[in-house]
Design a protein around this motif. Sequence first.
Motif, PDB file in Angstrom:
ATOM      1  N   GLY A   1      -6.354 -56.680  46.456  1.00 37.34           N
ATOM      2  CA  GLY A   1      -6.245 -57.705  45.423  1.00 37.34           C
ATOM      3  C   GLY A   1      -6.848 -59.029  45.838  1.00 37.34           C
ATOM      4  N   SER A   2      -7.081 -59.201  47.140  1.00 33.88           N
ATOM      5  CA  SER A   2      -7.683 -60.435  47.637  1.00 33.88           C
ATOM      6  C   SER A   2      -9.202 -60.353  47.522  1.00 33.88           C
ATOM      7  CB  SER A   2      -7.300 -60.666  49.098  1.00 33.88           C
ATOM      8  OG  SER A   2      -8.093 -61.690  49.672  1.00 33.88           O
ATOM      9  N   SER A   3      -9.816 -61.451  47.116  1.00 36.37           N
ATOM     10  CA  SER A   3     -11.283 -61.486  47.013  1.00 36.37           C
ATOM     11  C   SER A   3     -11.941 -61.410  48.399  1.00 36.37           C
ATOM     12  CB  SER A   3     -11.732 -62.767  46.304  1.00 36.37           C
ATOM     13  OG  SER A   3     -11.304 -63.916  47.025  1.00 36.37           O
TER      14      SER A   3
ATOM     15  N   ALA B   1     -13.362 -52.632  43.900  1.00 32.90           N
ATOM     16  CA  ALA B   1     -13.042 -52.097  45.225  1.00 32.90           C
ATOM     17  C   ALA B   1     -12.025 -52.957  45.967  1.00 32.90           C
ATOM     18  CB  ALA B   1     -14.316 -51.964  46.047  1.00 32.90           C
ATOM     19  N   GLU B   2     -12.066 -54.265  45.759  1.00 28.15           N
ATOM     20  CA  GLU B   2     -11.171 -55.175  46.480  1.00 28.15           C
ATOM     21  C   GLU B   2      -9.699 -54.934  46.158  1.00 28.15           C
ATOM     22  OE1 GLU B   2     -11.237 -59.072  43.552  1.00 28.15           O
ATOM     23  OE2 GLU B   2     -12.964 -58.688  44.845  1.00 28.15           O
ATOM     24  N   THR B   3      -9.418 -54.231  45.053  1.00 29.12           N
ATOM     25  CA  THR B   3      -8.022 -53.986  44.658  1.00 29.12           C
ATOM     26  C   THR B   3      -7.460 -52.705  45.272  1.00 29.12           C
ATOM     27  OG1 THR B   3      -8.548 -52.683  42.657  1.00 29.12           O
ATOM     28  CG2 THR B   3      -8.528 -55.092  42.441  1.00 29.12           C
ATOM     29  N   PHE B   4      -8.294 -51.924  45.941  1.00 25.24           N
ATOM     30  CA  PHE B   4      -7.871 -50.615  46.435  1.00 25.24           C
ATOM     31  C   PHE B   4      -7.083 -50.725  47.740  1.00 25.24           C
ATOM     32  CE2 PHE B   4     -10.798 -47.252  44.414  1.00 25.24           C
ATOM     33  CZ  PHE B   4     -10.833 -47.950  43.222  1.00 25.24           C
ATOM     34  N   ALA B   5      -5.983 -50.012  47.805  1.00 24.73           N
ATOM     35  CA  ALA B   5      -5.288 -49.800  49.070  1.00 24.73           C
ATOM     36  C   ALA B   5      -5.986 -48.660  49.814  1.00 24.73           C
ATOM     37  CB  ALA B   5      -3.827 -49.448  48.819  1.00 24.73           C
ATOM     38  N   LEU B   6      -5.777 -48.590  51.107  1.00 31.06           N
ATOM     39  CA  LEU B   6      -6.392 -47.527  51.911  1.00 31.06           C
ATOM     40  C   LEU B   6      -6.058 -46.149  51.356  1.00 31.06           C
ATOM     41  CD1 LEU B   6      -7.830 -46.426  54.441  1.00 31.06           C
ATOM     42  CD2 LEU B   6      -5.653 -46.714  55.674  1.00 31.06           C
TER      43      LEU B   6
END
Length: 248
Positions: free
Chosen positions: A124-126, A232-237
Motif C-alpha cells: 500500500g506504500s508508494s 503492484a505496490e498494494t500486493f503482499a508477498l
Amino acid sequence: MIEAFDPKPDQTVMEIGPGRGALTSDLINRAGRVIAIEFDRDLAYQLRDKFAAVPNLALIEGDALTINFCEAIQPAPAARVIANLPYNVGTAILQRLIEQRSCISDMTLMLQREVVDRIMAQPGSSERGYLSVFVEAYCEIEKLFDVSPQAFRPAPKVWSTVVRLRPRPRIAADVKDKKLLWQVVSAGFAHPRKTILNNLREAPEPIQELLKKCGGASIVLCDAGITPLRRAETFALEEWALLVNAMI
C-alpha cells in the motif's frame, strides 16, 4: 554500529568496504577472524600497511558485486556481515548477499535512508517495489538507528540508516516456482503506475506464454483472487505467491 553488531571471539566476520579501517580496528579486536573486502586499490594498500601485523585479518582486494562470499569465508561454514555500503551500489550488493545467504548468519548494514525506507515499505506504500518484496521474502529486517550526514567527512547530502537482517531458513511464502516468482514481481513493478493487469499484458514473452496457457492475465488474476485493477505496490508477498501458483 560495532556495539549493535556485537562481534564475538568465536565468530567469523566479513566486512565489505572497510575503507580506512574505522570499523576494522574494532572488529579485529573483538571477532575471531575478519575477512575484509575492499574494491579501491589505494585503500587496500593503506589497509595492508595499517594492519600488516594482524594475524586474524584477511584482506581481499576485489569487487563485492562479483566475489563469491561463501568461498571468501572458507573454511568457516558461515559468517556474520557488517558493512557501510556505498550508496551507488548498495542495493546491488544487498541483493548479492541475500542470494548467497546460505553462508551468512546475519547482516548489519548501513544504507542510504531512502533505500531502507523502500526496503521496509509495506503493501500500500508508494515506496514499495521489487526490493521490498525480495528482502521480505528472504530476511527478517530490523531498523537500528539513523546516521546524520555530519558523521561523515565529507558530509553527504542524505541521511543513512543502519539495519540488521537475518536470513530466513526458507522463503516466507508458499510458492511453487521461486524463479518465476521474481520474474513476475519484476514484471509487476515494470510500470508502477499501471495496474497489475496491464503490466502482466506487457510482461516478457515467457510470462506471456504461461498466461496464454492459463486463459490470459484476467483469468489468472481471477483464479488467484486478485482484483485486476490493483497496482503492484498494494500486493503482499503471499499474493505474489498466489499469482505465480495460478500460472503453473
